[in-house]
Design a protein around this motif. Structure first.
Motif, PDB file in Angstrom:
ATOM      1  N   GLY A  14       0.839  -1.184   0.000  1.00 41.50           N
ATOM      2  CA  GLY A  14       0.000   0.000   0.000  1.00 41.50           C
ATOM      3  C   GLY A  14       0.880   1.241   0.000  1.00 41.50           C
ATOM      4  O   GLY A  14       2.076   1.173  -0.288  1.00 41.50           O
ATOM      5  N   LEU A  15       0.292   2.402   0.309  1.00 39.91           N
ATOM      6  CA  LEU A  15       1.023   3.667   0.419  1.00 39.91           C
ATOM      7  C   LEU A  15       1.585   4.104  -0.956  1.00 39.91           C
ATOM      8  O   LEU A  15       1.893   3.261  -1.797  1.00 39.91           O
ATOM      9  CB  LEU A  15       2.148   3.580   1.468  1.00 39.91           C
ATOM     10  CG  LEU A  15       1.658   3.149   2.873  1.00 39.91           C
ATOM     11  CD1 LEU A  15       2.815   2.724   3.751  1.00 39.91           C
ATOM     12  CD2 LEU A  15       0.877   4.291   3.533  1.00 39.91           C
ATOM     13  N   ASP A  16       1.685   5.414  -1.148  1.00 41.44           N
ATOM     14  CA  ASP A  16       2.204   5.940  -2.415  1.00 41.44           C
ATOM     15  C   ASP A  16       3.648   6.362  -2.230  1.00 41.44           C
ATOM     16  O   ASP A  16       3.949   7.130  -1.322  1.00 41.44           O
ATOM     17  CB  ASP A  16       1.419   7.194  -2.844  1.00 41.44           C
ATOM     18  CG  ASP A  16      -0.009   6.849  -3.204  1.00 41.44           C
ATOM     19  OD1 ASP A  16      -0.214   5.787  -3.825  1.00 41.44           O
ATOM     20  OD2 ASP A  16      -0.920   7.623  -2.837  1.00 41.44           O
ATOM     21  N   VAL A  17       4.499   5.870  -3.105  1.00 42.47           N
ATOM     22  CA  VAL A  17       5.895   6.303  -3.061  1.00 42.47           C
ATOM     23  C   VAL A  17       6.024   7.547  -3.917  1.00 42.47           C
ATOM     24  O   VAL A  17       5.649   7.557  -5.089  1.00 42.47           O
ATOM     25  CB  VAL A  17       6.840   5.187  -3.546  1.00 42.47           C
ATOM     26  CG1 VAL A  17       8.270   5.689  -3.616  1.00 42.47           C
ATOM     27  CG2 VAL A  17       6.730   3.984  -2.622  1.00 42.47           C
ATOM     28  N   PRO A  39      28.867   0.567   0.822  1.00 48.52           N
ATOM     29  CA  PRO A  39      27.789   1.092   1.654  1.00 48.52           C
ATOM     30  C   PRO A  39      26.947   2.046   0.822  1.00 48.52           C
ATOM     31  O   PRO A  39      27.466   2.691  -0.093  1.00 48.52           O
ATOM     32  CB  PRO A  39      28.530   1.837   2.774  1.00 48.52           C
ATOM     33  CG  PRO A  39      29.875   2.151   2.226  1.00 48.52           C
ATOM     34  CD  PRO A  39      30.173   1.146   1.132  1.00 48.52           C
ATOM     35  N   PHE A  40      25.652   2.116   1.088  1.00 44.93           N
ATOM     36  CA  PHE A  40      24.802   3.085   0.384  1.00 44.93           C
ATOM     37  C   PHE A  40      23.621   3.455   1.257  1.00 44.93           C
ATOM     38  O   PHE A  40      23.326   2.781   2.251  1.00 44.93           O
ATOM     39  CB  PHE A  40      24.336   2.525  -0.977  1.00 44.93           C
ATOM     40  CG  PHE A  40      23.427   1.320  -0.900  1.00 44.93           C
ATOM     41  CD1 PHE A  40      23.940   0.038  -0.745  1.00 44.93           C
ATOM     42  CD2 PHE A  40      22.045   1.470  -0.986  1.00 44.93           C
ATOM     43  CE1 PHE A  40      23.107  -1.078  -0.683  1.00 44.93           C
ATOM     44  CE2 PHE A  40      21.199   0.358  -0.928  1.00 44.93           C
ATOM     45  CZ  PHE A  40      21.725  -0.920  -0.777  1.00 44.93           C
ATOM     46  N   THR A  41      22.988   4.588   0.899  1.00 47.96           N
ATOM     47  CA  THR A  41      21.748   4.946   1.583  1.00 47.96           C
ATOM     48  C   THR A  41      20.645   5.003   0.544  1.00 47.96           C
ATOM     49  O   THR A  41      20.869   5.357  -0.616  1.00 47.96           O
ATOM     50  CB  THR A  41      21.834   6.331   2.272  1.00 47.96           C
ATOM     51  OG1 THR A  41      22.053   7.309   1.267  1.00 47.96           O
ATOM     52  CG2 THR A  41      22.932   6.369   3.309  1.00 47.96           C
ATOM     53  N   VAL A  42      19.454   4.621   0.969  1.00 46.14           N
ATOM     54  CA  VAL A  42      18.286   4.779   0.107  1.00 46.14           C
ATOM     55  C   VAL A  42      17.238   5.528   0.914  1.00 46.14           C
ATOM     56  O   VAL A  42      16.951   5.177   2.061  1.00 46.14           O
ATOM     57  CB  VAL A  42      17.780   3.423  -0.450  1.00 46.14           C
ATOM     58  CG1 VAL A  42      17.615   2.365   0.616  1.00 46.14           C
ATOM     59  CG2 VAL A  42      16.461   3.610  -1.211  1.00 46.14           C
ATOM     60  N   LYS A  43      16.758   6.613   0.305  1.00 42.52           N
ATOM     61  CA  LYS A  43      15.789   7.472   0.989  1.00 42.52           C
ATOM     62  C   LYS A  43      14.461   7.381   0.237  1.00 42.52           C
ATOM     63  O   LYS A  43      14.404   7.662  -0.968  1.00 42.52           O
ATOM     64  CB  LYS A  43      16.314   8.911   0.985  1.00 42.52           C
ATOM     65  CG  LYS A  43      15.388   9.921   1.628  1.00 42.52           C
ATOM     66  CD  LYS A  43      16.092  11.284   1.656  1.00 42.52           C
ATOM     67  CE  LYS A  43      15.126  12.402   1.989  1.00 42.52           C
ATOM     68  NZ  LYS A  43      15.755  13.717   1.822  1.00 42.52           N
ATOM     69  N   VAL A  44      13.423   6.962   0.939  1.00 43.66           N
ATOM     70  CA  VAL A  44      12.108   6.779   0.317  1.00 43.66           C
ATOM     71  C   VAL A  44      11.129   7.761   0.956  1.00 43.66           C
ATOM     72  O   VAL A  44      10.962   7.774   2.183  1.00 43.66           O
ATOM     73  CB  VAL A  44      11.591   5.333   0.515  1.00 43.66           C
ATOM     74  CG1 VAL A  44      10.230   5.147  -0.137  1.00 43.66           C
ATOM     75  CG2 VAL A  44      12.597   4.319  -0.021  1.00 43.66           C
ATOM     76  N   THR A  45      10.505   8.595   0.125  1.00 40.39           N
ATOM     77  CA  THR A  45       9.476   9.525   0.605  1.00 40.39           C
ATOM     78  C   THR A  45       8.132   8.948   0.194  1.00 40.39           C
ATOM     79  O   THR A  45       7.925   8.628  -0.989  1.00 40.39           O
ATOM     80  CB  THR A  45       9.699  10.913  -0.024  1.00 40.39           C
ATOM     81  OG1 THR A  45      11.055  11.307   0.240  1.00 40.39           O
ATOM     82  CG2 THR A  45       8.751  11.950   0.563  1.00 40.39           C
ATOM     83  N   PHE A  87       6.478   1.046   6.803  1.00 43.96           N
ATOM     84  CA  PHE A  87       7.725   1.625   6.273  1.00 43.96           C
ATOM     85  C   PHE A  87       8.375   0.644   5.309  1.00 43.96           C
ATOM     86  O   PHE A  87       8.227  -0.573   5.455  1.00 43.96           O
ATOM     87  CB  PHE A  87       8.694   2.042   7.404  1.00 43.96           C
ATOM     88  CG  PHE A  87       9.254   0.926   8.253  1.00 43.96           C
ATOM     89  CD1 PHE A  87      10.430   0.275   7.899  1.00 43.96           C
ATOM     90  CD2 PHE A  87       8.618   0.528   9.423  1.00 43.96           C
ATOM     91  CE1 PHE A  87      10.958  -0.741   8.701  1.00 43.96           C
ATOM     92  CE2 PHE A  87       9.148  -0.489  10.228  1.00 43.96           C
ATOM     93  CZ  PHE A  87      10.315  -1.124   9.858  1.00 43.96           C
ATOM     94  N   PRO A  88       9.097   1.162   4.314  1.00 49.31           N
ATOM     95  CA  PRO A  88       9.790   0.282   3.380  1.00 49.31           C
ATOM     96  C   PRO A  88      11.038  -0.287   4.048  1.00 49.31           C
ATOM     97  O   PRO A  88      11.709   0.415   4.812  1.00 49.31           O
ATOM     98  CB  PRO A  88      10.174   1.234   2.233  1.00 49.31           C
ATOM     99  CG  PRO A  88      10.263   2.589   2.870  1.00 49.31           C
ATOM    100  CD  PRO A  88       9.299   2.595   4.012  1.00 49.31           C
TER     101      PRO A  88
END
Ligand code: ARG
Ligand code: ZN
Length: 470
Positions: free
Chosen positions: A99-102, A134-140, A179-180
């Motif tokens: 669910g939820l909209d990315v 290493p990496f970061t992923v940011k999901v709004t 949350f993802p």
């Protein structure tokens, strides 16, 4: 967080060498499969019973969750920043989200493209991530969270909106409702929570508050941090009107109890018992693994409680000492020591059930031996004997056998090896795997090592056979 990656990688290299396929000469892609596809992270972490849960190709070390929730509209606005490291080269990778909209995804601060399919969010970074990087992923993201309620005897779980907030209990795979992430216990990580709610609503997440809540423009922001590794199903942001009681246990562990106003009369006993039981378990199971303890009673009739890390959550009933003993035992068995595969669930539930019997024994109400004998007198036709608890079934994960026969397994073991070896085993088990992952095989091996006995027949009869052990 996974511990054994290097070992696994070395083994994989060894196997490919032994199989005489030069590691630097990739097998040609199958028809219709582009070279890039082979660098795609797998949509599941490798639990055969839950093939789409979790994801492959990376390992999360930290979740930074920023969540704004309004009970009146049931709307959640979230920004999840996930720190991870690649365990292979990644042209794309998945997160679990339902669910939820990315709205937006960024990898290492650069915009990334993404697609949704079922409960999988596939992220394609602008450039591939190198193995081990290493990496970061940011999901709004935004929307009205919908809890999970499938037909596999799991009831309703995940982010469950309530009139004054939300009841958040996600075992086994409901963190993806709010949350993802990499939603499987095989990947644990630390968590920061920044939760904004209308003033007057309290936000209760795992770990401890970092600073006082701040209020402006009719909204209050709470900041919580769980600094010890945690499985995603144990993450909570339980929201609502709560009465609080704070203090610390006799041994000095910070202790926070919270109760919905309808359960105000439970607050003092929850606080007192949680403190006493946490301290007692530390004498039996070894040092308490986390930085605070306590519990939350919410006015939502879940039909179960969940051992949310540092803050077990009780769904719509006044918890008695038995269930508090159970949920707090999980802080060692399940939360600090976490299963790699759901089929080993008896390592959580069997141990927490045995803890209930140990608590009664400690209180002088009933010995574990008496409880065991009573259960052992159930006829051979009792359904418990048909379900082998050492192999929890995905369509009936929380079967009563996983709890009760799982607990009986530990008592049968205690009878076989005697009290000194048994209680040394419990403490050694929690010490050797503190904050890590465990399997049934490792427990059996440790029991045999410490007792000097061959226990294969005992564990086989109690855990794996579809009949009553003799
Ligand atoms: N682990 C919980 C307990 O200690 C049970 C959670 C059940 N989860 C569910 N979705 N019904 O009893
Ligand atoms: Zn349990």
């Amino acid at each position: 967080m996974r511990v054994n990656r290097r070992g696994v990688a070395m083994l994989a290299t060894l196997i490919s060498v032994l199989a005489c396929s030069p590691a630097d000469e990739p097998t040609p892609p199958a028809a219709g499969q582009s070279a890039a596809d082979r660098r795609a992270g797998a949509p599941g972490i490798g639990d055969p019973d839950f093939p789409r849960d979790g994801n492959g190709g990376y390992d999360v070390s930290h979740y930074d969750l920023v969540v704004d929730y309004t009970p009146a509209t049931k709307r959640l606005d979230g920004v999840a920043t996930i720190s991870a490291s690649a365990t292979q080269e990644l042209s794309s990778f998945n997160l679990d989200l339902t669910g939820l909209d990315v709205r937006e995804v960024a990898v290492n601060d650069a915009p990334a493209t993404f697609t949704r399919k079922g409960e999988e969010l596939t992220v394609r970074p602008a450039r591939a991530i190198a193995d081990e990087a290493p990496f970061t992923v940011k999901v709004t993201y935004t929307g009205q969270p919908k809890p999970a309620s499938d037909n596999a005897n799991l009831g309703t779980y995940g982010f469950i909106p309530t009139p004054d907030g939300a009841f958040v209990a996600s075992e086994p795979n409901g963190s993806k409702t709010w949350f993802p992430g990499n939603d499987h216990p095989a990947d644990k990580a630390t968590f920061d929570f920044t939760i904004t709610v209308p003033a007057g609503v309290t936000a209760l997440a795992n770990g401890e508050m970092t600073g006082q809540p701040t209020t402006s423009g009719g909204k209050t922001t709470y900041r919580w941090r769980e600094r010890h590794p945690m499985a995603t199903y144990l993450a909570t942001a339980t929201l609502g009107k709560f009465d609080l009681r704070q203090g610390s246990t006799a041994a000095g562990i910070p202790n926070l109890a919270a109760a919905d106003p309808r359960f105000k009369s439970s607050l003092d006993s929850l606080h007192t018992l949680s403190g006493q039981i946490t301290d007692y378990w530390a004498t039996v199971f070894g040092p308490y693994p986390f930085s605070s303890t306590g519990g939350v009673v919410d006015d939502y009739s879940a039909g179960y409680a969940l051992e949310n890390q540092t803050k077990p959550l009780y769904g719509g009933f006044q918890p008695d000492e038995t269930i508090i003993a159970h949920e707090l035992a999980h802080q060692w068995f399940g939360n600090s020591l976490t299963i790699r595969r759901w089929k080993d669930l008896w390592l959580n539930e069997g141990f927490a059930t045995y803890a209930e019997w140990l608590w009664a024994e400690h209180k002088g109400t009933k010995t574990a031996e008496a409880t065991f004998k009573e259960l052992q007198s159930r006829p051979a036709t009792d359904p418990m004997w048909k379900y082998p608890p050492g192999r929890a079934r995905p369509d009936d994960l929380f079967n009563q056998s996983v709890y009760t026969r799982g607990g009986m397994t530990l008592h049968a073991l205690r009878r076989a090896i005697g009290d000194p070896a048994f209680f040394t085993l419990l403490k050694t088990w929690t010490a050797e795997h503190r904050y890590g992952h465990v399997t049934t095989g490792q427990f059996v091996a440790l029991a045999e090592r410490l007792s000097g006995k061959n226990l294969d027949a005992l564990f086989d009869a109690w855990l794996l056979q579809p009949r009553k052990p003799s």
